[in-house]
Scaffold this motif. Structure first.
Motif, short mmCIF file in Angstrom:
data_model
loop_
_atom_site.label_atom_id
_atom_site.label_comp_id
_atom_site.label_asym_id
_atom_site.label_seq_id
_atom_site.Cartn_x
_atom_site.Cartn_y
_atom_site.Cartn_z
N ASN A 165 0.81 -1.22 0.00
CA ASN A 165 0.00 0.00 0.00
C ASN A 165 0.84 1.27 0.00
O ASN A 165 0.30 2.37 0.01
N LEU A 166 2.16 1.10 0.02
CA LEU A 166 3.06 2.25 -0.01
C LEU A 166 3.72 2.36 -1.38
O LEU A 166 3.69 1.43 -2.19
N ASP A 167 4.30 3.51 -1.62
CA ASP A 167 4.97 3.74 -2.90
C ASP A 167 6.41 3.24 -2.81
O ASP A 167 7.35 4.01 -2.65
N VAL A 168 6.56 1.92 -2.88
CA VAL A 168 7.90 1.32 -2.80
C VAL A 168 8.26 0.74 -4.16
O VAL A 168 7.39 0.36 -4.95
N THR A 169 9.54 0.68 -4.43
CA THR A 169 10.00 0.14 -5.70
C THR A 169 9.98 -1.38 -5.66
O THR A 169 9.91 -2.00 -4.59
N SER A 170 10.03 -1.98 -6.83
CA SER A 170 10.06 -3.44 -6.91
C SER A 170 11.33 -3.99 -6.26
O SER A 170 11.32 -5.09 -5.72
N LEU A 171 12.42 -3.20 -6.30
CA LEU A 171 13.66 -3.64 -5.67
C LEU A 171 13.50 -3.69 -4.15
O LEU A 171 13.98 -4.62 -3.49
N GLU A 172 12.82 -2.69 -3.59
CA GLU A 172 12.59 -2.68 -2.14
C GLU A 172 11.69 -3.84 -1.72
O GLU A 172 11.93 -4.49 -0.70
N LEU A 173 10.66 -4.08 -2.51
CA LEU A 173 9.76 -5.19 -2.19
C LEU A 173 10.49 -6.52 -2.34
O LEU A 173 10.32 -7.44 -1.53
N GLY A 174 11.34 -6.61 -3.36
CA GLY A 174 12.12 -7.83 -3.56
C GLY A 174 13.09 -8.07 -2.42
O GLY A 174 13.30 -9.21 -1.99
N ALA A 175 13.69 -6.98 -1.90
CA ALA A 175 14.62 -7.11 -0.77
C ALA A 175 13.89 -7.62 0.47
O ALA A 175 14.42 -8.42 1.24
N PHE A 176 12.66 -7.14 0.66
CA PHE A 176 11.86 -7.60 1.80
C PHE A 176 11.57 -9.09 1.67
O PHE A 176 11.69 -9.85 2.64
N ILE A 177 11.18 -9.53 0.47
CA ILE A 177 10.89 -10.95 0.26
C ILE A 177 12.14 -11.79 0.51
O ILE A 177 12.06 -12.87 1.11
N GLN A 178 13.29 -11.31 0.08
CA GLN A 178 14.53 -12.06 0.30
C GLN A 178 14.83 -12.18 1.79
O GLN A 178 15.33 -13.21 2.26
N THR A 179 14.51 -11.13 2.57
CA THR A 179 14.68 -11.20 4.02
C THR A 179 13.77 -12.28 4.60
O THR A 179 14.18 -13.07 5.47
N CYS A 180 12.55 -12.33 4.10
CA CYS A 180 11.60 -13.36 4.55
C CYS A 180 12.12 -14.75 4.22
O CYS A 180 12.05 -15.67 5.04
N VAL A 181 12.64 -14.90 3.01
CA VAL A 181 13.15 -16.20 2.57
C VAL A 181 14.32 -16.64 3.45
O VAL A 181 14.42 -17.80 3.85
N SER A 182 15.19 -15.70 3.79
CA SER A 182 16.35 -16.02 4.63
C SER A 182 15.91 -16.51 6.01
O SER A 182 16.42 -17.51 6.52
N LEU A 183 14.94 -15.82 6.61
CA LEU A 183 14.42 -16.24 7.91
C LEU A 183 13.75 -17.60 7.81
O LEU A 183 13.91 -18.46 8.69
N PHE A 184 13.01 -17.80 6.74
CA PHE A 184 12.30 -19.06 6.56
C PHE A 184 13.29 -20.22 6.39
O PHE A 184 13.07 -21.32 6.90
#
Length: 296
Positions: A49-68
């Motif tokens: 819902n925020l104006d974030v770039t695809s790179l920022e969203l991708g970085a967040f997903i990668q953080t999630c993957v690392s924790l998982f």
């Protein structure tokens, strides 16, 4: 992000947010998985819902993957060290966590692939198969705890003692397999397990989900067969009217979503399905209405 990932929601429970090398119990593994899952959804929804770039969203997903991945490694280590001493009930709990791991792995991979093509789910057939195998083991182990031996119904399929739990277990994942996997053998095996399980997990009923999944399969494969004239050429000539592989279900035949919907006021059940181009329909699902009548 303005705040660290773990600062967005209050800590619930007494378990540590740090992922250990090996879980001390299945409860710790489950609690940490549920906590992280909640945080992942919360943060992803906020970022979307925020104006974030695809790179920022991708970085967040990668953080999630690392924790998982850390969580997954700790679960594997738990199975390696404690597996031989686990009770039947604990084995069931472990397999349910492994099912959740399969689902989460698939969702992360699907998101990172960036594909919107419905046929993109076909690459996850090995994961779908693993979910089905684990779920079958859960049903078998749970049935073994029943004082009576499972009996076959008129169709020859074994049925197990009914069970109820507030926790999510195998019904949701099996329904996902039956509706997202287009391999005819894998998805039908998922339906067979749902029918034999006699389980109620929260609001999810295995029989209703089995009937709904069968409706989805019939809809998709019916459209697929119509689009190919009911057969496909083979080296031997022509084959009978059935789907033999997921590639025979074209994107135009695949539903974007399908889930049971209950109208309590009217005492009716529907299967809400969505196709491309914003097409949405409510199809009657008598099995749900029959269950309501039985409870009156």
């Amino acid at each position: 992000m303005d705040q660290p990932l773990m600062d967005t929601v209050p800590l619930e429970g007494s378990f540590s947010l740090e992922v250990p090398e090996c879980f001390s119990s299945l409860a710790e593994a489950r609690d940490l998985f549920e906590y992280y899952s909640y945080v992942f959804r919360h943060e992803y929804h906020k970022l979307s819902n925020l104006d974030v770039t695809s790179l920022e969203l991708g970085a967040f997903i990668q953080t999630c993957v690392s924790l998982f991945q850390k969580w997954s490694g700790a679960l594997d280590q738990f199975e390696k060290t404690r597996g031989p001493s686990l009770t039947t009930r604990e084995h069931v709990g472990l397999k349910i966590l492994q099912i959740q791991r399969c689902i989460q792995t698939m969702l992360f991979q699907h998101h990172l692939s960036g594909t919107t093509d419905p046929s993109g789910w076909d690459m996850y057939n090995p994961i779908f198969q693993e979910i089905v195998s684990l779920a079958a083991s859960v049903v078998e182990l749970s049935g073994d705890r029943s004082p009576s031996t499972p009996e076959a119904d008129p169709s020859g399929q074994r049925r197990f003692k009914p069970s109820f739990t507030l926790d999510m277990g195998i019904i949701g994942p099996l329904y996902d397999v039956a509706t997202l996997c287009r391999d005819p053998l894998i998805r039908r095996r998922a339906v067979d397990i749902l029918r034999s399980a006699s389980r109620q997990e929260g609001v999810f009923n295995s029989y209703v989900c089995a009937v709904a999944a069968e409706r989805v399969i019939a809809l998709e494969e019916g459209v697929a067969l119509e689009s190919t004239g009911g057969f496909s050429p083979t080296l031997a000539g022509q084959r009978p009217q059935y789907i033999s592989r997921c590639s025979e279900v074209p994107g135009t035949a695949r539903l974007l979503y399908a889930y049971p919907k209950l109208d309590i006021a009217r005492g009716e059940g529907f299967l809400k399905v969505g196709r491309g181009e914003g097409i949405e329909m409510d199809l009657p699902l008598p099995a749900m209405a029959a269950m309501l009548d039985a409870e009156d």
